[in-house]
Design an enzyme around this catalytic site. Sequence first.
Site, mmCIF file in Angstrom:
data_model
loop_
_atom_site.group_PDB
_atom_site.id
_atom_site.type_symbol
_atom_site.label_atom_id
_atom_site.label_comp_id
_atom_site.label_asym_id
_atom_site.label_seq_id
_atom_site.Cartn_x
_atom_site.Cartn_y
_atom_site.Cartn_z
ATOM 1 N N HIS A 319 0.915 -1.038 -0.011
ATOM 2 C CA HIS A 319 0.068 0.016 0.026
ATOM 3 C C HIS A 319 0.908 1.414 -0.032
ATOM 4 C CE1 HIS A 319 -3.262 2.714 1.105
ATOM 5 N NE2 HIS A 319 -4.115 1.772 0.903
ATOM 6 N N ASP A 377 -7.920 -5.290 0.120
ATOM 7 C CA ASP A 377 -8.498 -6.226 -0.941
ATOM 8 C C ASP A 377 -8.178 -7.503 -0.871
ATOM 9 O OD1 ASP A 377 -7.647 -3.357 -2.622
ATOM 10 O OD2 ASP A 377 -9.621 -4.249 -2.710
HETATM 11 C C1 SDX Z 1 -6.150 0.078 -2.771
HETATM 12 O O1 SDX Z 1 -4.643 4.530 -1.978
HETATM 13 C C2 SDX Z 1 -5.295 4.038 -1.250
HETATM 14 O O2 SDX Z 1 -5.914 4.461 -0.383
HETATM 15 C C3 SDX Z 1 -6.019 2.786 -2.076
HETATM 16 C C4 SDX Z 1 -7.100 1.831 -1.327
HETATM 17 C C5 SDX Z 1 -8.294 2.655 -1.090
HETATM 18 O O3 SDX Z 1 -8.851 2.339 -0.030
HETATM 19 O O4 SDX Z 1 -8.475 3.736 -1.791
HETATM 20 O O5 SDX Z 1 -6.349 1.687 0.019
HETATM 21 C C6 SDX Z 1 -7.381 0.735 -2.073
HETATM 22 O O6 SDX Z 1 -6.031 0.352 -3.914
HETATM 23 C C7 SDX Z 1 -5.417 -0.999 -1.996
HETATM 24 C C8 SDX Z 1 -4.197 -1.508 -2.873
HETATM 25 C C9 SDX Z 1 -4.766 -2.642 -3.760
HETATM 26 N N1 SDX Z 1 -3.570 -2.810 -4.761
HETATM 27 C C10 SDX Z 1 -2.897 -3.918 -4.652
HETATM 28 O O7 SDX Z 1 -2.998 -4.819 -3.882
HETATM 29 C C11 SDX Z 1 -2.091 -4.551 -5.928
HETATM 30 C C12 SDX Z 1 -0.578 -4.872 -5.413
HETATM 31 N N2 SDX Z 1 -0.029 -3.796 -4.667
HETATM 32 C C13 SDX Z 1 0.874 -3.127 -5.447
HETATM 33 O O8 SDX Z 1 0.555 -2.767 -6.861
HETATM 34 C C14 SDX Z 1 1.500 -1.873 -4.854
HETATM 35 O O9 SDX Z 1 1.736 -2.120 -3.392
HETATM 36 C C15 SDX Z 1 0.494 -0.586 -4.541
HETATM 37 C C16 SDX Z 1 0.115 -0.026 -5.906
HETATM 38 C C17 SDX Z 1 -0.560 -0.763 -3.740
HETATM 39 C C18 SDX Z 1 1.199 0.655 -3.905
HETATM 40 O O10 SDX Z 1 2.157 0.969 -4.737
HETATM 41 P P1 SDX Z 1 3.440 1.996 -4.550
HETATM 42 O O11 SDX Z 1 3.065 2.833 -3.348
HETATM 43 O O12 SDX Z 1 3.626 2.572 -5.563
HETATM 44 O O13 SDX Z 1 4.589 1.241 -3.941
HETATM 45 P P2 SDX Z 1 5.563 0.611 -5.046
HETATM 46 O O14 SDX Z 1 4.919 0.089 -6.222
HETATM 47 O O15 SDX Z 1 6.682 1.654 -5.196
HETATM 48 O O16 SDX Z 1 6.410 -0.600 -4.132
HETATM 49 C C19 SDX Z 1 7.353 -0.178 -3.392
HETATM 50 C C20 SDX Z 1 8.169 -1.458 -3.486
HETATM 51 C C21 SDX Z 1 8.536 -1.779 -4.818
HETATM 52 O O17 SDX Z 1 10.176 -2.235 -4.770
HETATM 53 P P3 SDX Z 1 11.202 -1.525 -5.289
HETATM 54 O O18 SDX Z 1 10.981 -0.859 -6.592
HETATM 55 O O19 SDX Z 1 11.257 -0.344 -4.187
HETATM 56 O O20 SDX Z 1 12.106 -2.295 -5.227
HETATM 57 O O21 SDX Z 1 7.330 -2.684 -2.825
HETATM 58 C C22 SDX Z 1 7.407 -3.581 -4.055
HETATM 59 C C23 SDX Z 1 7.587 -2.892 -5.232
HETATM 60 O O22 SDX Z 1 8.280 -3.463 -6.204
HETATM 61 N N3 SDX Z 1 5.898 -4.080 -3.905
HETATM 62 C C24 SDX Z 1 5.414 -5.252 -4.238
HETATM 63 C C25 SDX Z 1 4.272 -5.131 -4.095
HETATM 64 N N4 SDX Z 1 3.858 -4.103 -3.796
HETATM 65 C C26 SDX Z 1 4.672 -3.253 -3.723
HETATM 66 N N5 SDX Z 1 6.284 -6.513 -4.603
HETATM 67 C C27 SDX Z 1 5.441 -7.425 -4.797
HETATM 68 N N6 SDX Z 1 4.207 -7.706 -4.604
HETATM 69 C C28 SDX Z 1 3.273 -6.418 -4.194
HETATM 70 N N7 SDX Z 1 2.156 -6.296 -4.014
#
Ligand code: SDX
Length: 442
Positions: A319, A377
């Site tokens: 998140h 989720d």
């Molecule tokens: C919702 O914003 C909100 O409040 C949203 C929400 C709401 O109520 O409105 O809470 C609802 O959207 C919840 C999130 C649902 N999405 C998912 O579950 C999809 C999987 N999650 C990721 O796509 C990700 O965690 C996000 C999109 C939720 C957050 O992305 P960020 O903040 O841009 O974080 P990031 O992608 O920069 O990740 C940070 C690091 C990265 O590694 P590095 O590049 O730093 O090496 O963590 C890794 C990412 O690769 N990472 C993951 C991961 N999520 C982040 N690695 C593996 N699996 C994951 N799920």
Amino acid sequence: MSKAHPNAANESKPHSVTIIDNQSGKQVEFPLLQGTQGPDVIDIRRLYGETGYFTYDPGFGSTGSCESGLTYIDGDQGILSHRGYAIEELAEHSDFMEVCYLLLHGELPTQKEKASFTHSITMHSMVHEQLINFFRGFRRDAHPMAVLCGVVGALSAFYHDSLDINDPKQREIASHRLLAKMPTIAAMAYKYSVGQPFLYPKNDLKYAENFLYMTFGVPCEEYKMNPVLAKAMDKIFILHADHEQNASTSTVRLAGSSGANPFACIAAGIASLWGPAHGGANEAVLKMLAEIGHKDRIPEFVKRAKDKNDGFRLMGFGHRVYKNYDPRAAVMRKTCHEVLDTLGIRDEPLLELAMELERIALEDPYFVEKKLYPNVDFYSGIILRAMGFPTSMFTVLFALARTVGWTAQWKEMIEDPNQRIGRPRQLYTGPKPRKYVPLHKR
Ligand code: SDX
């Protein structure tokens, strides 16, 4: 809206920061604004005018886009509250209609206020009969989110008496119409996809009950309401109601800042929520669990999630704000067990798989270091599937519940005297000025 909370001033804390341009040596001071909770903000509204520089923050990880009193999140502590009330307390003791009133009006309603609000929502729950024709234009296998985007956007073609965003009465009617009609439209999208007749809302049913009735009822027999499932549905709506300035809410605010009508703004929010990185994640979690198939394959997928060269991510984990367990996921996890127990679903394989995946991921150094926890989720899809919803309806339910958050945020923005049209700038890295080359010379 007050600039910063009057009680927030803390004499020992600095009230400003200074930016020093190391090339010119110029120093410019910017005030710090303090809220009631959370980080102070640097008021950089004069930055470009005084320094000639823009800020650069793609993804807005360090950028406050507005002042809001609706929802507070502390990502490190895993705290979420609406108008000061903790989400755990609202989920335990309140109901969705109360939470809607709280978000829209700032206080929990008195009995009289709640009755009047609920009556108004009930009285707006039918849709214009002509709207049914919109559904006929879609293929039966259209994704319900595509239907929702189209039909909600079309509402502005029907309700001309609630489009003037500068009229508080019209803003209120539009908000109530959106809140009231989303369950009806969502249920219609489901019915259309399964080829069953639409059911009209029933005024003697509560909000979540009415939605379950319109979705799973049929004209041929009395619908048997399961009170535990109705309560769980209501709780799921509460957990999804609002969440600060997330992608879809920011979309609604940006659309609304141009003066677009509320129905168009909410349709824009629905479109943004649909993405698998956002509200589409609940559907993606079920697809991911089905793809993993068995707990023996979990290590293979966890390995893929950690591999930078593999686009796979563990859906339902991570998140932007929460670097702790999403408090909504904890409530959802508990509700999941309640619903499965009520339905007599023992050892649901997907739940077993989800719990094993959660256990492994929470012990894995990669997830621990990056503070990737289950989010709202992760468990919702398992509950919704157990309740009989197809995965394609999961994000529709998220949009249904989030409509009150989008609407309340939109209303707060319209009523903010400081609000202006949103118009971010950029770092331009395109070609430098060059002369046009006629076609015959290229
Ligand atoms: C919702 O914003 C909100 O409040 C949203 C929400 C709401 O109520 O409105 O809470 C609802 O959207 C919840 C999130 C649902 N999405 C998912 O579950 C999809 C999987 N999650 C990721 O796509 C990700 O965690 C996000 C999109 C939720 C957050 O992305 P960020 O903040 O841009 O974080 P990031 O992608 O920069 O990740 C940070 C690091 C990265 O590694 P590095 O590049 O730093 O090496 O963590 C890794 C990412 O690769 N990472 C993951 C991961 N999520 C982040 N690695 C593996 N699996 C994951 N799920």
